[in-house]
Scaffold this active site. Structure first.
Site, PDB file in Angstrom:
ATOM      1  N   ASP A 204     -14.281  -5.614  -2.892  1.00  0.00           N
ATOM      2  CA  ASP A 204     -15.236  -6.553  -2.279  1.00  0.00           C
ATOM      3  C   ASP A 204     -15.835  -7.519  -3.291  1.00  0.00           C
ATOM      4  OD1 ASP A 204     -14.885  -5.033   0.115  1.00  0.00           O
ATOM      5  OD2 ASP A 204     -16.310  -3.581  -0.679  1.00  0.00           O
TER       6      ASP A 204
ATOM      7  N   LYS B   5     -12.627 -11.744  -3.924  1.00  0.00           N
ATOM      8  CA  LYS B   5     -11.350 -12.226  -4.480  1.00  0.00           C
ATOM      9  C   LYS B   5     -10.758 -13.328  -3.610  1.00  0.00           C
ATOM     10  CE  LYS B   5      -9.770  -7.926  -4.185  1.00  0.00           C
ATOM     11  NZ  LYS B   5     -10.963  -7.091  -4.008  1.00  0.00           N
TER      12      LYS B   5
ATOM     13  N   GLY C 131     -10.765  -5.391   3.798  1.00  0.00           N
ATOM     14  CA  GLY C 131     -11.402  -6.435   4.596  1.00  0.00           C
ATOM     15  C   GLY C 131     -11.637  -7.688   3.786  1.00  0.00           C
ATOM     16  N   HIS C 132     -11.248  -8.821   4.329  1.00  0.00           N
ATOM     17  CA  HIS C 132     -11.605 -10.070   3.668  1.00  0.00           C
ATOM     18  C   HIS C 132     -12.027 -11.089   4.717  1.00  0.00           C
ATOM     19  CE1 HIS C 132      -7.284  -9.265   3.723  1.00  0.00           C
ATOM     20  NE2 HIS C 132      -7.031 -10.526   3.956  1.00  0.00           N
TER      21      HIS C 132
ATOM     22  N   ARG D 155       8.321  11.751   1.349  1.00  0.00           N
ATOM     23  CA  ARG D 155       9.652  11.317   1.792  1.00  0.00           C
ATOM     24  C   ARG D 155      10.113  11.867   3.135  1.00  0.00           C
ATOM     25  NH1 ARG D 155      12.112  13.769  -3.025  1.00  0.00           N
ATOM     26  NH2 ARG D 155      10.239  14.980  -2.617  1.00  0.00           N
TER      27      ARG D 155
ATOM     28  N   GLN E 210      -8.484  -4.049  -2.729  1.00  0.00           N
ATOM     29  CA  GLN E 210      -9.460  -3.120  -3.304  1.00  0.00           C
ATOM     30  C   GLN E 210      -9.846  -3.586  -4.722  1.00  0.00           C
ATOM     31  OE1 GLN E 210      -6.493  -1.288  -1.770  1.00  0.00           O
ATOM     32  NE2 GLN E 210      -7.704  -1.784   0.011  1.00  0.00           N
TER      33      GLN E 210
ATOM     34  N   THR F  95      -8.650   4.805  -3.773  1.00  0.00           N
ATOM     35  CA  THR F  95      -7.730   4.609  -2.667  1.00  0.00           C
ATOM     36  C   THR F  95      -6.371   5.185  -3.087  1.00  0.00           C
ATOM     37  OG1 THR F  95      -6.975   3.026  -1.002  1.00  0.00           O
ATOM     38  CG2 THR F  95      -7.008   2.254  -3.304  1.00  0.00           C
TER      39      THR F  95
END
Ligand code: IMP
Length: 432
Positions: free
Chosen positions: A13, A16, A40-41, A142, A229, A244
């Site tokens: 946050d 960016k 979120g952006h 996998r 992130q 994350t």
């Protein structure tokens, strides 16, 4: 203009998107290489505001090729919802957006697993609930991972879900024993029907994006990588386990897009003029007082994805020095400086006290970091409105001093200072 990566140096946050937007005019591709709809952006486009979490910031510009790389985990309904949101607002979304056939697919059982795990006995991380971690677990494990390309082969997808879903149902029932929730069972046929319907709509966007990027590079095209992130949430180098599940540092570019590191010429690290963090985990400079409340309110520090209030603290130069070194940044950009206007004094964290010892490095081990107490340097604040400043010389002396001191403590040149959300509210610092 070289290929560039824009990466957040805190806990996400960092705004960016504004830097990506400023740079996207001089690049041919904007590429996301990690994460999913946890990122979120908010993007302002003319008089419209869009809240995206999966599509790259570049998608608003039809002249730029936006790419969702193989390193992402994609929830198809979210992808389509974001595309529809843009189409409804008159934005061109078509061949300018590509989705990797190697990206992994999030299914509702991933979100259910996360819901049960976050309320179970093994501890809460404070995740965004978007199924990100469980999907990456399946990718690395996998056996149960399903990639976007597999959605486009109906018989194959149905067969895969017939194998995976019964296992998932048993697994969910087992982990639910630790949780207050009753597990939701899933039906493979219904899931296959649902996802095959999505597949028909996403098909035109799906391709081997690695090949597209390689061809672009061969033609001398410039790529802008948009990290999701922040570096302190990187699965390897962040404050594990409160991180994350992907590599948010530029190290994720190679694996998450197929573009080799040597193609990257410039790395821009983005920081806020203060610190925020969402979810659990240590944050040594966190403020639990009126100053924190004030910054949260003025900075509108509430999660774009979850709406959670963000934890707010003073700028932590120890943490950013660590991430600037990890990311290999050439320069930093300081965002949201205007939010600090009106505070009589500002604190910059220059070191920690850990078990009585002074340390000047960042212990990325969360269990050590939570024992760290910040050591502060106090700087004078400023009361002037700085949102109309366009050069460093326009800034009040105290604001200029604050910016310079951040650059000194981090050990990197400051390339941009942002003094408001608008693209024009940017001080572009000329290198000496
Ligand atoms: P996950 O990515 O949903 O698994 O969440 C793991 C941690 O990363 C949680 O603390 C989230 O709040 C945090 N997180 C994930 N994405 C973002 C982001 O884009 N900005 C800020 N924090 C994030």
């Amino acid at each position: 203009m070289p290929s560039t990566c824009v990466v957040g140096l805190q806990w996400g946050d960092e705004a960016k998107g504004k830097i990506v937007d400023l740079l996207s005019d001089t690049h041919d591709f904007v590429v996301r290489y990690n994460g999913g709809a946890n990122a979120g952006h908010t993007i302002v486009w003319g008089d419209k505001t869009f809240k995206l979490s999966l599509l790259p910031t570049g998608v608003l510009k039809s002249t730029v090729q936006s790419v969702i790389g193989n390193g992402l985990v994609v929830y198809p309904p979210r992808f389509l919802e974001e595309v529809d949101q843009l189409l409804a607002a008159g934005v061109t979304v078509g061949s300018n957006l590509l989705l990797s056939d190697h990206a992994h697919v999030i299914f509702p059982y991933h979100m259910e697993e996360e819901r049960l795990a976050e309320t179970g006995g093994t501890g809460t991380i404070g995740t965004t609930g978007r199924g990100i971690g469980p999907c990456y677990q399946d990718k690395v494990g996998r056996r149960n991972g399903i990639r976007v390309g597999e959605l486009l082969r109906p018989d194959h997808l149905r067969e895969r879900l017939r194998q995976v879903v019964p296992y998932k149902n048993r697994f969910l029932a087992a982990i639910a024993q630790d949780s207050p929730h009753t597990p939701k069972p899933f039906d493979p046929e219904a899931l296959a029907d649902e996802y095959l319907a999505y597949a028909e709509r996403i098909r035109p966007f799906v391709t081997d994006t690695t090949r597209v990027l390689h061809n672009g590079l061969a033609q001398g095209k410039k790529i802008l990588f948009e990290a999701a992130q922040g570096s302190l949430l990187d699965v390897d180098h962040g404050t594990y386990p409160y991180v994350t599940s992907s590599s948010s540092l530029p190290s994720g570019i190679w694996s998450g897009s197929g573009v080799p590191a040597r193609s990257l010429d410039r790395i821009i690290g983005v920081v806020k003029a203060y610190t925020t963090r969402v979810g659990r985990g240590p944050c040594p400079t966190e403020l639990h007082d009126e100053t924190g409340e004030r910054i949260r309110k003025i900075g509108r520090e509430f999660g774009t994805v979850t709406g959670r209030p963000r934890r707010v603290g003073w700028f932590d130069a120890v943490a950013v020095r660590y991430t600037a070194a990890l990311a290999g940044v050439d320069a930093i950009t300081i965002m949201l400086l205007d939010v600090l206007s009106g505070l009589p004094e500002l604190q910059l964290c220059t070191g920690y006290r850990l078990d009585g010892q002074v340390v000047d490095y960042f212990p990325s081990d969360a269990y050590l970091l939570e024992r760290c107490e910040p050591i502060y340097e106090t700087l004078p604040g400023w009361s002037e409105d700085i949102t109309t400043c366009r050069t460093l010389a326009d800034l009040p002396a105290a604001a200029r001093r604050y910016v310079d001191r951040i650059g000194e403590l981090v050990g990197k040149p400051v390339a941009v200072v942002s003094v408001g959300p608008d693209r024009a509210q940017s001080i572009l610092v000329k290198p000496d």
